[in-house]
Design an enzyme around this catalytic site. Structure first.
Site, mmCIF file in Angstrom:
data_model
loop_
_atom_site.group_PDB
_atom_site.id
_atom_site.type_symbol
_atom_site.label_atom_id
_atom_site.label_comp_id
_atom_site.label_asym_id
_atom_site.label_seq_id
_atom_site.Cartn_x
_atom_site.Cartn_y
_atom_site.Cartn_z
ATOM 1 N N GLU A 61 43.513 39.381 38.266
ATOM 2 C CA GLU A 61 43.471 37.954 37.955
ATOM 3 C C GLU A 61 44.109 37.618 36.613
ATOM 4 O OE1 GLU A 61 40.183 34.284 37.937
ATOM 5 O OE2 GLU A 61 39.581 36.318 38.495
ATOM 6 N N HIS A 98 36.001 26.393 43.112
ATOM 7 C CA HIS A 98 35.456 26.694 44.443
ATOM 8 C C HIS A 98 34.585 25.529 44.876
ATOM 9 C CE1 HIS A 98 33.538 28.787 47.749
ATOM 10 N NE2 HIS A 98 34.367 29.816 47.563
ATOM 11 N N ARG A 117 44.902 29.405 45.261
ATOM 12 C CA ARG A 117 44.824 30.700 45.937
ATOM 13 C C ARG A 117 44.202 30.583 47.322
ATOM 14 N NH1 ARG A 117 40.767 34.392 46.497
ATOM 15 N NH2 ARG A 117 39.431 33.551 44.845
ATOM 16 N N LEU A 125 41.167 40.071 46.162
ATOM 17 C CA LEU A 125 40.940 41.509 46.236
ATOM 18 C C LEU A 125 42.161 42.219 46.807
ATOM 19 C CD1 LEU A 125 37.214 41.785 47.436
ATOM 20 C CD2 LEU A 125 38.126 41.873 45.115
ATOM 21 N N SER A 181 34.957 41.458 40.733
ATOM 22 C CA SER A 181 35.124 42.227 41.962
ATOM 23 C C SER A 181 33.772 42.586 42.566
ATOM 24 C CB SER A 181 35.930 43.494 41.688
ATOM 25 O OG SER A 181 37.226 43.189 41.235
ATOM 26 N N ASP A 228 39.933 37.415 27.721
ATOM 27 C CA ASP A 228 40.330 38.322 26.643
ATOM 28 C C ASP A 228 41.759 38.821 26.812
ATOM 29 O OD1 ASP A 228 37.672 37.963 26.098
ATOM 30 O OD2 ASP A 228 37.133 40.073 26.120
ATOM 31 N N ALA A 282 32.296 39.656 44.465
ATOM 32 C CA ALA A 282 33.047 39.109 45.599
ATOM 33 C C ALA A 282 32.203 39.149 46.874
ATOM 34 C CB ALA A 282 34.342 39.882 45.796
ATOM 35 N N GLN A 283 32.210 38.023 47.588
ATOM 36 C CA GLN A 283 31.386 37.918 48.791
ATOM 37 C C GLN A 283 32.204 37.929 50.077
ATOM 38 O OE1 GLN A 283 28.560 34.672 48.698
ATOM 39 N NE2 GLN A 283 28.090 34.974 46.537
ATOM 40 N N GLY A 284 33.210 37.087 50.149
ATOM 41 C CA GLY A 284 33.894 36.829 51.412
ATOM 42 C C GLY A 284 34.539 38.044 52.041
ATOM 43 N N GLY A 285 35.309 38.796 51.253
ATOM 44 C CA GLY A 285 35.969 39.964 51.799
ATOM 45 C C GLY A 285 37.412 40.076 51.360
ATOM 46 N N HIS A 311 36.251 28.821 39.472
ATOM 47 C CA HIS A 311 36.262 30.025 40.307
ATOM 48 C C HIS A 311 37.373 31.015 39.963
ATOM 49 C CE1 HIS A 311 35.277 32.492 43.715
ATOM 50 N NE2 HIS A 311 36.454 32.299 44.297
ATOM 51 N N ARG A 359 41.005 25.144 49.347
ATOM 52 C CA ARG A 359 39.943 24.977 48.373
ATOM 53 C C ARG A 359 40.169 23.800 47.440
ATOM 54 N NH1 ARG A 359 38.847 31.281 46.626
ATOM 55 N NH2 ARG A 359 37.552 31.801 48.421
ATOM 56 N N GLU A 392 38.207 32.121 56.620
ATOM 57 C CA GLU A 392 37.884 31.294 55.461
ATOM 58 C C GLU A 392 38.910 30.178 55.312
ATOM 59 O OE1 GLU A 392 37.126 33.644 51.985
ATOM 60 O OE2 GLU A 392 35.947 35.107 53.084
#
Length: 477
Positions: free
Chosen positions: A346, A227, A357, A363, A45, A206, A48-51, A322, A270, A114
């Site tokens: 996730e 990705h 996805r 997010l 989290s 885990d 995370a870049q995109g938004g 990814h 993707r 995106e």
């Protein structure tokens, strides 16, 4: 080795958005303990870049649902997607009430677009550092009833009379027993099992192992997303898809647009883009010459390129591991099939992502289903009885050899023979009762990889097509 004990109403394993969202919405009368395997910010989290995708400004959520279903090749669960996109319409306003500030341009939301989105509906904060900004603010908003503990490796869940009642862990090197009225797994995916990944190194599956050991059902583990654009450098760095939404195109050495054949071009889903780039014989670049104010809108990327001596107008990229769409089977409130155990984010298979996805829905999923888990939690008092634990008795060098082998088959085009060899090698490992944190961590990683390999091989038994000729969507279907 000393023993420490903790007692809490709710134990949440993880400190990313799914974990924090759940904690934010738990009644303040309940005690909550969040534990992180590494530092509190070592989560996907935070990276995370995109938004965050949301139809907040659209008349309805229908177009967002259609794009989600399209990206998954119609394999997402329609009813669960309805929950995601409709309840997700309020997510932006809700996060703002906790102090999150999304980027604006001339007083209006600076929306991004995106892959596989037909509309600009990506809300971001701090340009391409959305995760860091959002997580910092939300963690600061946690109430006094919430405690966070770093460097805690949970290596087993404790059960009594068919119910999860706590966990056994290491706090650094100290043995830690945590008694809890309910346990929430928010441990993230599996990307950290290999080196060439966009994931935090602590995210190694885990939760899958912990859930499997206590009888929870795992579903669709073979659904793994790659990705298309990680920096093609010695160390992997994610190049946000929002860059392509801002006008960047994927080109070959001669400048030819490699996704020109697709109606959505470089913004195709993707899985399709990643597969095309994998098949390319030569290097691939992101041509960003048409992207306006690149350094202002993508400061993290610009800084990384500067440090590595890369021209921001011609960025070398290649696909990397990814996101994990499969996981622990849950109902629409995050309940697993085991009493007292919940899963969110996730690590959970909510059904909203299908085989692929849609960008920036991750997010959103954390927020929507984290709130639902908080509402669904039911606590029961039960005494904690620790059980005997065991781990693989494996030397560090031998573990590194096996982990290298995981990287050879956990790829977009996996080798079945490498998988079988890995399973054979790990099958022969011996167990020891002299468990240390290092042995426990190694065991969790190897068991997670075993679960993935077994799932992929099981699906292969029922597929008549040759592995090497399938598309990425078919491969993980």
């Amino acid at each position: 080795m000393s023993l420490h004990k903790e007692r809490t109403d709710i134990l949440i394993i993880g400190t990313g958005l799914a974990a924090v969202t759940t904690a934010l919405h738990v009644p303040g009368t309940l005690s909550v303990l969040l534990v992180s395997k590494g530092g509190v910010t070592e989560s996907n989290s935070d990276l995370a870049q995109g938004g965050i995708a949301s139809s907040y400004l659209e008349e309805t959520s229908e177009a967002h649902k259609e794009d989600t279903m399209f990206a998954s090749n119609m394999t997402s669960c329609s009813a669960r997607v309805d929950i995601l996109v409709e309840e997700g319409r309020q997510s932006i306003e809700e996060m703002e009430r906790f102090g999150v500030r999304f980027d604006l341009e001339e007083g209006e939301y600076a929306l991004g677009r995106e892959g596989a989105h037909r509309a600009h509906r990506i809300f971001h904060a701090g340009g391409d550092e959305t995760g860091r900004h959002v997580m910092r603010q939300l963690r600061q908003s946690l109430s006094d009833n919430v405690k966070m503990l770093e460097h805690v490796l949970v290596h087993d869940l404790v059960m009594k009379e068919g119910r999860v009642v706590g966990a056994m862990a290491f706090h650094k090197e100290e043995v830690l027993h945590i008694e809890a009225g309910a346990v929430v797994l928010a441990t993230g995916g599996i990307g950290g099992l290999i080196d060439w990944t966009s994931n935090a190194h602590t995210v190694t599956g885990d939760g899958l192992v912990l859930a499997n050991r206590c009888g929870a059902k795992l579903t669709h583990l073979q659904r793994i997303q790659f990705h298309p654009t990680l920096l093609a450098t010695d160390e992997p760095h994610l190049v946000t898809e929002a860059l392509r939404g801002a006008g960047a195109t994927l080109v070959d050495e001669e400048g030819n647009h490699v996704m020109a054949h697709h109606p959505l071009g470089s913004l195709a889903p993707r899985d399709e883009v990643a597969w095309v780039l994998t098949e390319q014989a030569g290097p691939i670049y992101l041509d960003t010459t048409t992207v306006k104010r690149l350094r202002d809108r993508f400061p993290k990327l610009a800084l990384t390129c500067d440090k590595l001596g890369i021209d921001c107008h011609r960025i070398p990229v290649r696909p990397g591991l990814h996101f994990h769409m499969g996981g622990i089977e849950v109902d629409d409130m995050g309940r697993t099939g085991v009493d007292g155990l919940y899963a969110v984010g996730e690590v959970a298979d909510t059904g909203v992502h299908g085989t692929n996805r849609l960008a920036s829905n991750s997010l959103l999923e954390c927020w929507v289903f984290g709130k639902r888990v908080a509402r669904a939690l039911q606590l029961h008092d039960s005494s904690f009885t620790s059980s005997e634990t065991m781990a693989y008795d494996i030397k560090p060098d031998d573990f590194r050899t096996l982990r290298h082998q995981i990287g050879k088959w956990l790829t977009i085009s996996p080798s079945l023979e490498e998988m079988k060899c890995f399973l054979q090698n790990t099958q022969s490992l011996t167990l020891t009762k002299h468990v240390t944190r290092q042995l426990s961590e190694q065991t969790l990683q190897l068991d997670a990889a075993r679960l993935l390999a077994q799932s992929i091989l099981e699906m292969e038994r029922y597929d008549e097509h040759d592995l090497s000729t399938r598309t990425a969507a078919e491969l993980f279907d």
